[in-house]
Design a protein around this motif. Structure first.
Motif, short mmCIF file in Angstrom:
data_model
loop_
_atom_site.label_atom_id
_atom_site.label_comp_id
_atom_site.label_asym_id
_atom_site.label_seq_id
_atom_site.Cartn_x
_atom_site.Cartn_y
_atom_site.Cartn_z
N TYR A 1 0.82 -1.55 -0.41
CA TYR A 1 -0.24 0.13 0.12
C TYR A 1 1.08 1.17 -0.38
N ASN B 1 -8.23 -2.25 4.20
CA ASN B 1 -7.76 -2.88 5.71
C ASN B 1 -8.04 -4.52 5.14
N THR C 1 -4.24 -2.86 9.38
CA THR C 1 -4.81 -2.34 8.97
C THR C 1 -3.35 -0.80 8.28
N THR C 2 -4.11 -0.12 7.36
CA THR C 2 -3.18 1.06 6.75
C THR C 2 -4.09 2.46 7.86
N ASP C 3 -3.32 3.28 7.41
CA ASP C 3 -3.66 4.62 7.56
C ASP C 3 -4.97 5.22 7.23
N SER D 1 0.81 4.76 2.67
CA SER D 1 1.51 3.86 4.72
C SER D 1 1.98 2.32 4.69
N TRP E 1 1.42 -0.85 6.42
CA TRP E 1 0.74 -1.47 7.16
C TRP E 1 0.99 -1.80 8.40
#
Length: 215
Positions: free
Chosen positions: A59, A101, A95-97, A62, A64
């Motif tokens: 991703y 998810n 999750t990411t920022d 950001s 993970w």
């Protein structure tokens, strides 16, 4: 075989948007009857092992992050496969920022035959997921694709599901169901977007890693 048992948990729809690590809304139904204690979920320090954040589809916005490996069913239950999950499920959330998810769900069955039938049940639920979601929520439009079979251990299958609500949300999710012997794992990746936003090749690589890590 009696994997799925229904109860009184309030039905949920798939209307919830996938934002900042929130899980997709759960389908109607409850978890299946518990399997004997001999098949109880293993702690994080044992096997099967779960995915690490770096093993998820990359991703760019950001990194993970991952929660702990947790015994029991996730809350809320994931759409499409949540109704079938037994109480011996273990899961991990990622999750990411921003708007992406993921989740891994693993079940150690009482026997290889039990797990073979359980994996077939999950595949059946995913194959009919779009119709199920629209039947449960008339305000939802759902479409899906099959991304084929992966030759890893006893095999894995990959599915894509897009949902759009009357309120304007648009979410894409990828699911895979894989098995190694008596252990079944489900990987779910999701974000805001459509099929063109699905990282299918990366997700397939993640699925292969997840199944290979089961033992």
């Amino acid at each position: 075989m009696n994997i799925r048992a229904r109860g009184t948990r309030t039905a949920r729809t798939a209307r919830t948007a996938l934002a900042a690590g929130a899980a997709l809304a759960a389908v109607a139904g409850v978890a299946a009857t518990a399997v004997p204690a001999a098949a109880a979920a293993r702690p994080a320090s044992g096997t099967p092992r779960f995915l690490e954040p770096a093993e998820l589809p990359p991703y760019p916005a950001s990194p993970w992050s991952a929660g702990p490996v947790t015994a029991g069913q996730p809350d809320p239950l994931p759409m499409c496969v949540g109704e079938a999950l037994p109480s011996i499920t273990s899961h991990r959330e990622y999750t990411t920022d921003l708007d992406t998810n993921a989740q891994q769900l693993t079940v150690e069955g009482r026997s290889e035959q039990w797990s073979k039938e359980f994996a077939a049940l999950l595949r059946k639920d995913l194959a009919g997921c779009a119709k199920t979601l629209m039947r449960q929520d008339p305000g939802l439009t759902a479409t899906q694709k099959s991304y084929g079979h992966l030759d890893v251990e006893e095999g894995a299958d990959v599915y894509g599901i897009h949902t759009a609500s009357a309120q304007g949300s648009s979410d894409i999710a990828l699911f895979s169901v894989g098995r190694d012997g008596a252990t079944v794992t489900v990987v779910r990746w999701a974000r805001l977007g459509t099929f063109k936003d699905a990282q299918v090749a990366d997700f397939k690589a993640t699925t292969v890693t997840a199944v290979n890590k089961l033992y």
